[in-house]
Write a protein that holds these residues in place. Sequence first.
Motif, short mmCIF file in Angstrom:
data_model
loop_
_atom_site.label_atom_id
_atom_site.label_comp_id
_atom_site.label_asym_id
_atom_site.label_seq_id
_atom_site.Cartn_x
_atom_site.Cartn_y
_atom_site.Cartn_z
N ASP A 134 -2.66 -15.51 -2.22
CA ASP A 134 -2.92 -14.86 -3.51
C ASP A 134 -1.77 -14.12 -4.19
O ASP A 134 -1.29 -14.53 -5.26
CB ASP A 134 -4.14 -13.91 -3.37
N PHE A 152 -8.47 -0.03 -0.24
CA PHE A 152 -8.48 -0.65 -1.58
C PHE A 152 -9.74 -0.36 -2.37
O PHE A 152 -9.79 -0.59 -3.58
CB PHE A 152 -8.18 -2.16 -1.53
N ARG A 154 0.83 -1.22 0.00
CA ARG A 154 0.00 0.00 0.00
C ARG A 154 0.86 1.26 0.00
O ARG A 154 0.70 2.14 -0.84
CB ARG A 154 -0.95 0.00 1.20
N LEU A 206 -11.47 -13.20 -2.77
CA LEU A 206 -10.04 -12.95 -2.99
C LEU A 206 -9.48 -13.73 -4.19
O LEU A 206 -8.59 -13.26 -4.88
CB LEU A 206 -9.25 -13.30 -1.73
N THR A 233 -0.23 -5.40 -6.54
CA THR A 233 -1.41 -6.09 -6.03
C THR A 233 -2.40 -5.14 -5.38
O THR A 233 -3.53 -5.52 -5.07
CB THR A 233 -1.01 -7.25 -5.08
N GLU A 234 -2.01 -3.90 -5.16
CA GLU A 234 -2.93 -2.91 -4.61
C GLU A 234 -3.38 -1.95 -5.71
O GLU A 234 -3.87 -0.86 -5.44
CB GLU A 234 -2.23 -2.17 -3.45
N ARG A 270 -14.29 -5.41 -2.01
CA ARG A 270 -13.03 -5.91 -2.58
C ARG A 270 -12.98 -5.73 -4.11
O ARG A 270 -14.01 -5.73 -4.78
CB ARG A 270 -12.86 -7.40 -2.26
N PRO A 271 -11.75 -5.70 -4.65
CA PRO A 271 -11.57 -5.41 -6.08
C PRO A 271 -11.47 -6.64 -7.01
O PRO A 271 -11.56 -6.49 -8.23
CB PRO A 271 -10.23 -4.70 -6.09
N GLU A 272 -11.23 -7.84 -6.50
CA GLU A 272 -10.68 -8.90 -7.37
C GLU A 272 -11.55 -9.23 -8.58
O GLU A 272 -11.01 -9.52 -9.67
CB GLU A 272 -10.43 -10.18 -6.56
N GLU A 324 -8.13 0.38 -5.65
CA GLU A 324 -8.31 -0.74 -6.58
C GLU A 324 -9.70 -0.76 -7.23
O GLU A 324 -9.83 -0.60 -8.44
CB GLU A 324 -8.10 -2.07 -5.85
#
Length: 443
Positions: free
Chosen positions: A168, A405, A36, A237, A433-434, A342-344, A409
């Motif tokens: 992940d 995030f 981050r 995730l 990853t962020e 969450r963004p995934e 994200e």
Amino acid sequence: MGLKDDFYAAVDAVHSNISFETTTASQISTFETSIRFLGGLLSAYDLSGDRRLLSKARDVGDMLYKAFDTPERMPIPKWDFHAAAEGAVQSSPGALLLAEMGSYSLDFTRLSLLTKDPKYYEVAARITDILYETQLKTKIPGLWPTHVGLTVQSLDAGGDYSFGAEADSAFEYMAKMIALLGDQLPQYREMYSRSIEAAAQRLFYRPLTPDNEDILISGTARNLATGPQTETTAQHLSCFAGGMLALGGRLTGNESHVNMGSKLTHGCIWLYKSGPRGLLPEACTLTACPDAASCDWDRNIDVWYDALRYRYGSSRSVEDIIADNRLPSGWVYIQGSYYILRPEAIESVFVLYRVTGDRSLMDQAWEMWTAINDASITELANSAIDDINVPPGQLLKLSDSMESFWLSETLKYFYLLYSEPELVSLDEWVFNTEAHPFRRMVA
Ligand code: DMJ
């Protein structure tokens, strides 16, 4: 987004008011600080060229570098920064989570490239070498477990293998290092390819769905006395995996990975579509098609019913079990019914769109956006939700919290999906990853 005045006001504030020489926290998370803070500062520098940001990034890197000063040269995941500053002798804990061990390569390598100081790269590369050496020696060769030991001999400590929580980004960074370095280190290509080969066998499964969609979900492999077994879990995730395969497949010239990436991404779109309130909760369990090659809902519905009886007992009818637990068709159990923005899933939709140009993804993402915003919007911002699986008509209880995030994200991927592909082109940039974009070495 063109918000340059806001951006430079923030840079001034970071430069004048934020010091990484002190903290009020008793411990810091080494991993979260890297992805981050370090990742954010490096990316802001890469995007703007403002050297004040690089100088701050270096401060964070130097601070984090100290967390690797242990006999094993492994990071201390929950690090007592104050004790370290006083010169206390440090040691790593006996075991680490895979993501906490394997997610430094991208951010530390970018820092070394920008500062021309190899020391950050070297600490991350040492870990990569251990992962490389052990990758084919684990109980599921190609994958490392979620819980790892610190040495080559003890690395295969845990019994669970997945692309989900606690693992992940260690996998994600193999593919992204190929992008960052323009495939100049064959080690990352090899590690990425080995992990996908294993995941295709052990983690990915086709879920049973009423419309017989040809999609994939990334589950969990558990090592049992009888050998590895795939559990039909789905975690929010793990939804980054579709994007990872689309990107990795394109970078390594492997179209079968791009196809699998597409099926995985559509798996997560389906999870949103069929989930409570049009959202994918944190974690759930589904039903796998007995035969992935041809899967017919009507012919296989008993597989779902049997899974329900197995989990909830046979004293109630399956109809009652489904109604009492408010289970969407094909779902067996919702083990984490919260939703934390969450963004995934949208991350994979974005990457797949940029890789394939398939514009239908924009419409599917819009449905996701509408469901997310309807459920989470407040007067001030968007909030996480305690439980999305409440009876229809019941108001959702918002948690009064918003992870960083969501901004760095989730909203960024939605925004970029609807922007021209030249804006932060994946030919020139790779996202950490962020979701902080770093400039790639070779376009
Ligand atoms: C983010 O902090 C990063 O994407 C991390 O790798 C794991 N997941 C969270 C967001 O869900």
